[in-house]
Write a protein that holds these residues in place. Structure first.
Motif, PDB file in Angstrom:
ATOM      1  N   SER A 113       0.814  -1.222   0.000  1.00 22.78           N
ATOM      2  CA  SER A 113       0.000   0.000   0.000  1.00 22.78           C
ATOM      3  C   SER A 113       0.844   1.268   0.000  1.00 22.78           C
ATOM      4  O   SER A 113       0.302   2.367   0.118  1.00 22.78           O
ATOM      5  N   VAL A 114       2.164   1.125  -0.113  1.00 24.49           N
ATOM      6  CA  VAL A 114       3.048   2.300  -0.118  1.00 24.49           C
ATOM      7  C   VAL A 114       4.044   2.148  -1.257  1.00 24.49           C
ATOM      8  O   VAL A 114       4.587   1.055  -1.465  1.00 24.49           O
ATOM      9  N   VAL A 115       4.296   3.239  -1.971  1.00 29.74           N
ATOM     10  CA  VAL A 115       5.337   3.224  -2.994  1.00 29.74           C
ATOM     11  C   VAL A 115       6.136   4.519  -2.884  1.00 29.74           C
ATOM     12  O   VAL A 115       5.613   5.544  -2.428  1.00 29.74           O
ATOM     13  N   VAL A 116       7.410   4.441  -3.269  1.00 33.86           N
ATOM     14  CA  VAL A 116       8.323   5.568  -3.117  1.00 33.86           C
ATOM     15  C   VAL A 116       8.658   6.141  -4.492  1.00 33.86           C
ATOM     16  O   VAL A 116       8.853   5.391  -5.449  1.00 33.86           O
ATOM     17  N   GLY A 117       8.742   7.471  -4.565  1.00 40.09           N
ATOM     18  CA  GLY A 117       9.179   8.099  -5.815  1.00 40.09           C
ATOM     19  C   GLY A 117       8.828   9.570  -5.860  1.00 40.09           C
ATOM     20  O   GLY A 117       8.011  10.040  -5.073  1.00 40.09           O
ATOM     21  N   ASP A 118       9.468  10.302  -6.774  1.00 42.90           N
ATOM     22  CA  ASP A 118       9.156  11.726  -6.984  1.00 42.90           C
ATOM     23  C   ASP A 118       9.391  12.546  -5.709  1.00 42.90           C
ATOM     24  O   ASP A 118      10.051  12.073  -4.803  1.00 42.90           O
ATOM     25  N   THR A 119       8.835  13.732  -5.661  1.00 42.88           N
ATOM     26  CA  THR A 119       8.964  14.516  -4.429  1.00 42.88           C
ATOM     27  C   THR A 119       7.577  14.656  -3.811  1.00 42.88           C
ATOM     28  O   THR A 119       6.565  14.353  -4.455  1.00 42.88           O
ATOM     29  N   LEU A 120       7.556  15.135  -2.596  1.00 42.67           N
ATOM     30  CA  LEU A 120       6.285  15.239  -1.885  1.00 42.67           C
ATOM     31  C   LEU A 120       5.305  16.159  -2.613  1.00 42.67           C
ATOM     32  O   LEU A 120       4.100  15.886  -2.644  1.00 42.67           O
ATOM     33  N   ILE A 139       4.843  16.498  -5.737  1.00 44.17           N
ATOM     34  CA  ILE A 139       4.218  15.690  -6.796  1.00 44.17           C
ATOM     35  C   ILE A 139       3.175  14.746  -6.192  1.00 44.17           C
ATOM     36  O   ILE A 139       2.096  14.538  -6.748  1.00 44.17           O
ATOM     37  N   LYS A 140       3.500  14.181  -5.041  1.00 48.21           N
ATOM     38  CA  LYS A 140       2.588  13.229  -4.405  1.00 48.21           C
ATOM     39  C   LYS A 140       1.323  13.935  -3.934  1.00 48.21           C
ATOM     40  O   LYS A 140       0.242  13.351  -3.961  1.00 48.21           O
ATOM     41  N   VAL A 141       1.460  15.190  -3.492  1.00 43.15           N
ATOM     42  CA  VAL A 141       0.270  15.965  -3.113  1.00 43.15           C
ATOM     43  C   VAL A 141      -0.659  16.061  -4.321  1.00 43.15           C
ATOM     44  O   VAL A 141      -1.870  15.803  -4.229  1.00 43.15           O
ATOM     45  N   PHE A 142      -0.093  16.410  -5.460  1.00 46.86           N
ATOM     46  CA  PHE A 142      -0.876  16.567  -6.685  1.00 46.86           C
ATOM     47  C   PHE A 142      -1.583  15.264  -7.045  1.00 46.86           C
ATOM     48  O   PHE A 142      -2.783  15.236  -7.324  1.00 46.86           O
ATOM     49  N   GLN A 143      -0.836  14.160  -7.002  1.00 50.57           N
ATOM     50  CA  GLN A 143      -1.406  12.862  -7.389  1.00 50.57           C
ATOM     51  C   GLN A 143      -2.582  12.444  -6.509  1.00 50.57           C
ATOM     52  O   GLN A 143      -3.618  12.041  -7.012  1.00 50.57           O
ATOM     53  N   VAL A 144      -2.388  12.525  -5.202  1.00 51.58           N
ATOM     54  CA  VAL A 144      -3.449  12.007  -4.327  1.00 51.58           C
ATOM     55  C   VAL A 144      -4.644  12.967  -4.280  1.00 51.58           C
ATOM     56  O   VAL A 144      -5.789  12.528  -4.163  1.00 51.58           O
ATOM     57  N   LEU A 145      -4.365  14.246  -4.415  1.00 52.91           N
ATOM     58  CA  LEU A 145      -5.463  15.206  -4.407  1.00 52.91           C
ATOM     59  C   LEU A 145      -6.323  15.003  -5.650  1.00 52.91           C
ATOM     60  O   LEU A 145      -7.561  14.979  -5.579  1.00 52.91           O
ATOM     61  N   ASP A 146      -5.681  14.831  -6.779  1.00 53.67           N
ATOM     62  CA  ASP A 146      -6.417  14.575  -8.013  1.00 53.67           C
ATOM     63  C   ASP A 146      -7.231  13.285  -7.889  1.00 53.67           C
ATOM     64  O   ASP A 146      -8.402  13.232  -8.274  1.00 53.67           O
ATOM     65  N   ALA A 147      -6.596  12.237  -7.330  1.00 50.56           N
ATOM     66  CA  ALA A 147      -7.295  10.953  -7.177  1.00 50.56           C
ATOM     67  C   ALA A 147      -8.524  11.120  -6.289  1.00 50.56           C
ATOM     68  O   ALA A 147      -9.608  10.606  -6.595  1.00 50.56           O
ATOM     69  N   ALA A 148      -8.355  11.869  -5.198  1.00 51.44           N
ATOM     70  CA  ALA A 148      -9.470  12.047  -4.264  1.00 51.44           C
ATOM     71  C   ALA A 148     -10.610  12.823  -4.918  1.00 51.44           C
ATOM     72  O   ALA A 148     -11.785  12.461  -4.777  1.00 51.44           O
ATOM     73  N   ALA A 156      -2.035   8.796   2.430  1.00 52.37           N
ATOM     74  CA  ALA A 156      -0.998   9.415   3.267  1.00 52.37           C
ATOM     75  C   ALA A 156       0.243   9.592   2.404  1.00 52.37           C
ATOM     76  O   ALA A 156       0.538   8.748   1.538  1.00 52.37           O
ATOM     77  N   ILE A 157       0.931  10.695   2.623  1.00 52.83           N
ATOM     78  CA  ILE A 157       2.129  11.012   1.848  1.00 52.83           C
ATOM     79  C   ILE A 157       3.178  11.575   2.809  1.00 52.83           C
ATOM     80  O   ILE A 157       2.842  12.004   3.913  1.00 52.83           O
ATOM     81  N   GLY A 158       4.424  11.568   2.383  1.00 51.32           N
ATOM     82  CA  GLY A 158       5.445  12.142   3.256  1.00 51.32           C
ATOM     83  C   GLY A 158       6.796  12.122   2.569  1.00 51.32           C
ATOM     84  O   GLY A 158       6.943  11.577   1.470  1.00 51.32           O
ATOM     85  N   CYS A 159       7.789  12.717   3.222  1.00 49.89           N
ATOM     86  CA  CYS A 159       9.111  12.706   2.601  1.00 49.89           C
ATOM     87  C   CYS A 159      10.064  11.836   3.419  1.00 49.89           C
ATOM     88  O   CYS A 159       9.772  11.456   4.553  1.00 49.89           O
ATOM     89  N   THR A 160      11.195  11.527   2.816  1.00 50.38           N
ATOM     90  CA  THR A 160      12.130  10.610   3.471  1.00 50.38           C
ATOM     91  C   THR A 160      13.432  11.296   3.869  1.00 50.38           C
ATOM     92  O   THR A 160      14.310  10.659   4.434  1.00 50.38           O
ATOM     93  N   TYR A 161      13.566  12.589   3.552  1.00 49.61           N
ATOM     94  CA  TYR A 161      14.832  13.258   3.873  1.00 49.61           C
ATOM     95  C   TYR A 161      14.786  13.989   5.210  1.00 49.61           C
ATOM     96  O   TYR A 161      15.781  14.552   5.623  1.00 49.61           O
ATOM     97  N   GLY A 206      17.151  15.542  -1.305  1.00 46.84           N
ATOM     98  CA  GLY A 206      16.522  15.149  -2.563  1.00 46.84           C
ATOM     99  C   GLY A 206      15.975  13.727  -2.566  1.00 46.84           C
ATOM    100  O   GLY A 206      15.529  13.236  -3.606  1.00 46.84           O
ATOM    101  N   ALA A 207      15.996  13.047  -1.424  1.00 47.57           N
ATOM    102  CA  ALA A 207      15.450  11.682  -1.362  1.00 47.57           C
ATOM    103  C   ALA A 207      13.957  11.716  -1.713  1.00 47.57           C
ATOM    104  O   ALA A 207      13.275  12.697  -1.437  1.00 47.57           O
ATOM    105  N   PRO A 208      13.464  10.655  -2.324  1.00 47.30           N
ATOM    106  CA  PRO A 208      12.091  10.679  -2.830  1.00 47.30           C
ATOM    107  C   PRO A 208      11.026  10.603  -1.730  1.00 47.30           C
ATOM    108  O   PRO A 208      11.314  10.255  -0.588  1.00 47.30           O
ATOM    109  N   ALA A 209       9.803  10.893  -2.129  1.00 43.20           N
ATOM    110  CA  ALA A 209       8.665  10.877  -1.215  1.00 43.20           C
ATOM    111  C   ALA A 209       8.020   9.491  -1.204  1.00 43.20           C
ATOM    112  O   ALA A 209       8.378   8.615  -1.991  1.00 43.20           O
TER     113      ALA A 209
END
Ligand SMILES: *Cc1c(COP(=O)(O)O)cnc(C)c1O
Length: 399
Positions: free
Chosen positions: A81-88, A90-99, A207-212, A220-223
Motif C-alpha cells: 500500500s506504499v510506494v516511493v518516488g518523486d517529491t512530496l 508531486i505526491k500531493v498533486f497525485q493524491v489530491l487529483d485521485a481524491a 498518506a504522503i510524506g518525505c524521506t529526507y 533530494g530523497a524521494p517521497a
C-alpha cells in the motif's frame, strides 16, 4: 533502546549540535558505503542489467515498492500500500487529483493555514488545471473540525504543523471527514520517523510524506505515498507515467493503470537515492517507536523549560504537551538573525518566516548534553545581542 549505540550510526560533524534533523536528517554512516556500492558494484558493473539484477539479484525496478513496504511498517500501512518516488509536492498533486475524482459531485478541498505552502500551491495548480470550479478552503488549524461539511470532497492536512509543531488528531478528523462523505489525505512529512503513526487505525484514505527529514535518506530523497487498499484500483492517475502502466515494457500506445499501488509510480526511480534510503531504513528496524516518542518529548520538554527560564525574550510558539510533534518553536522579532548567530556557534536549527525559531529533537542522535548546551548558547546570543551584527542580519536564499 541504547541511545549511545544508536548515535554511532550517524555521521555528525565535530562541533555541531544538530537540531535540524526535521528539515534534513544527518548522514547514516551505512548510507555512504551503501551508495558507494550501488555506484561502483551495481551501476559500474551491471550497467543496465541492474534494473533486473541490482542489489543481490533483486533488481532496481522493484525498489520503489520494496522500500515502500519498509516505510509502511513505520506508519501502520499494510504491505502493498506504499510506494516511493518523486517529491512530496508531486505526491500531493497525485493524491489530491485521485481524491477529487472519487468525489465528482463535490468541489471543496479543505486545508488549514498551518499547512506547508507547497501543499496549498499544488492544490491551487491542480484546481486551475482541472478547470472544474473547485475551491481551496483554508481555515485556521483549530477550526478544521467545524469546517468539515457535506460540500467537502477531501481534507488535505499535514498532521504536524511545520512552524509550531501542533499536532492534529488523525483518527478523529478522518472519522469526521468520512461522516460527511469526504476523503482524508494526511501529509506525514513531520510525522514519519518522529512518532507512532497508524494510518490503518486512523482509516486514512491517503498518506504522503518525505524521506529526507526524520527518515534520514539524504537531500533530494524521494517521497512516499500510501493509498488505502480498497481505493487503489479505483484511482485514475493524473500523472499516467509509463512505470505506473500495467505493462511498462509492452510499450502499448495507450495507458492502462498498473495493479494497486503500482499506478502511483510515474517515471524512472532515483536509484542512488533509493540506495541511501534503504540503508537509512535499516536503522529503523531497530527503533522502538513508543520509546523514541517518549524520549523526544523528554528532550523537547527539557529544551522548552530551559529556554523559558533563560530566554525571557522568546515567546513559545509550540504546545507544551503531548500534542506537540518532535520539535519546539519560539518567536522572536529578529528570529532570522538570532538563528544565524546560533548557527555560527555550531547550533543548527531553522528559521521559518516571519519570526519562528524552530528546533528539532531527534533522539537517534541528540541527548541531554546537546539540549543543555543549545539552551546555553541561545541564552548567550540573546543576552549579549550577539545576533545584532550585519553578517547575521543579511538573508540567505535558503533559510
Ligand atoms: C518538507 C515538506 C514538503 C516538501 O515537499 P518537497 O516536494 O519534497 O520539496 C511538503 N509538504 C510538507 C508538509 C513538508 O513538511
Amino acid at each position: 533502546m541504547n541511545w549511545t549505540e544508536m548515535r554511532k550510526r550517524f555521521h555528525l560533524p565535530d562541533g555541531v549540535i544538530y537540531l535540524d534533523g526535521n528539515s534534513l536528517g544527518p548522514l547514516p554512516v551505512a548510507a555512504a558505503e551503501r551508495v558507494r556500492r550501488t555506484i561502483e558494484d551495481e551501476w559500474g558493473q551491471l550497467l543496465i542489467r541492474g534494473w533486473n539484477t541490482g542489489a543481490d539479484g533483486e533488481g532496481w525496478m522493484g525498489w520503489p515498492t520494496r522500500l515502500g513496504d519498509r516505510i509502511g511498517r513505520l506508519i501502520g500501512a499494510p504491505e502493498g500500500s506504499v510506494v516511493v518516488g518523486d517529491t512530496l509536492s508531486i505526491k500531493v498533486f497525485q493524491v489530491l487529483d485521485a481524491a477529487l475524482k472519487l468525489r465528482p459531485d463535490r468541489r471543496v478541498i479543505l486545508s488549514d493555514s498551518g499547512n506547508f505552502p507547497t501543499d496549498l500551491y499544488m492544490a491551487e495548480g491542480l484546481i486551475a488545471t482541472l478547470g472544474q470550479g473547485h475551491e481551496l478552503r483554508v481555515v485556521a488549524p483549530e477550526d478544521v473540525a467545524t469546517a468539515i461539511d457535506d460540500a467537502v470532497a477531501v481534507t488535505l492536512l499535514t498532521q504536524v504543523d511545520y512552524r509550531t509543531g501542533r499536532m492534529h488528531d488523525m483518527a478523529s478528523l478522518t472519522a469526521l471527514a468520512h461522516d460527511h462523505g469526504a476523503l482524508a489525505i494526511w501529509d506525514l512529512a513531520h510525522s514519519a520517523g518522529a512518532h507512532e503513526v497508524d494510518v490503518t487505525a486512523a482509516n486514512a484514505d491517503f498518506a504522503i510524506g518525505c524521506t529526507y527529514k526524520y527518515l534520514n535518506a539524504g537531500p533530494g530523497a524521494p517521497a512516499f505515498v500510501h493509498v488505502r487498499p480498497d481505493l487503489q484500483d479505483r484511482i485514475a492517475p493524473a500523472l499516467s507515467g509509463w512505470l505506473g502502466h500495467a505493462a511498462p515494457f509492452a510499450f502499448d500506445p495507450s495507458y492502462r493503470p498498473g495493479p494497486g499501488i503500482e499506478r502511483m509510480r510515474v517515471g524512472t526511480p532515483p536509484v542512488l537515492q533509493l540506495a541511501a534510503l534503504d540503508a537509512a531504513l535499516d536503522i529503523w528496524d531497530d527503533v522502538d517507536m513508543p520509546a523514541l516518542r517518549a524520549r523526544s518529548l523528554e528532550l523537547s520538554g527539557r529544551f522548552f523549560d530551559g529556554v523559558s527560564e533563560l530566554c525571557p525574550s522568546l515567546m513559545p510558539a509550540s504546545p507544551a504537551d503531548q500534542t506537540c510533534g518532535s520539535q519546539v518553536s519560539f518567536r522572536h522579532d529578529q528570529g532570522y538573525a538570532v538563528m544565524q548567530a546560533l548557527i555560527a556557534r555550531g547550533v543548527i536549527g531553522d528559521f521559518r518566516a516571519p519570526d519562528i525559531l524552530r528546533f528539532g529533537f531527534t533522539p537517534l542522535f541528540i541527548g541531554e548534553s546537546e539540549v543543555d548546551a543549545a539552551v546555553s548558547h541561545l541564552a548567550q546570543v540573546l543576552t549579549t545581542r550577539e545576533w545584532d551584527q550585519p553578517q547575521f542580519l543579511a538573508r540567505k536564499a535558503v533559510t
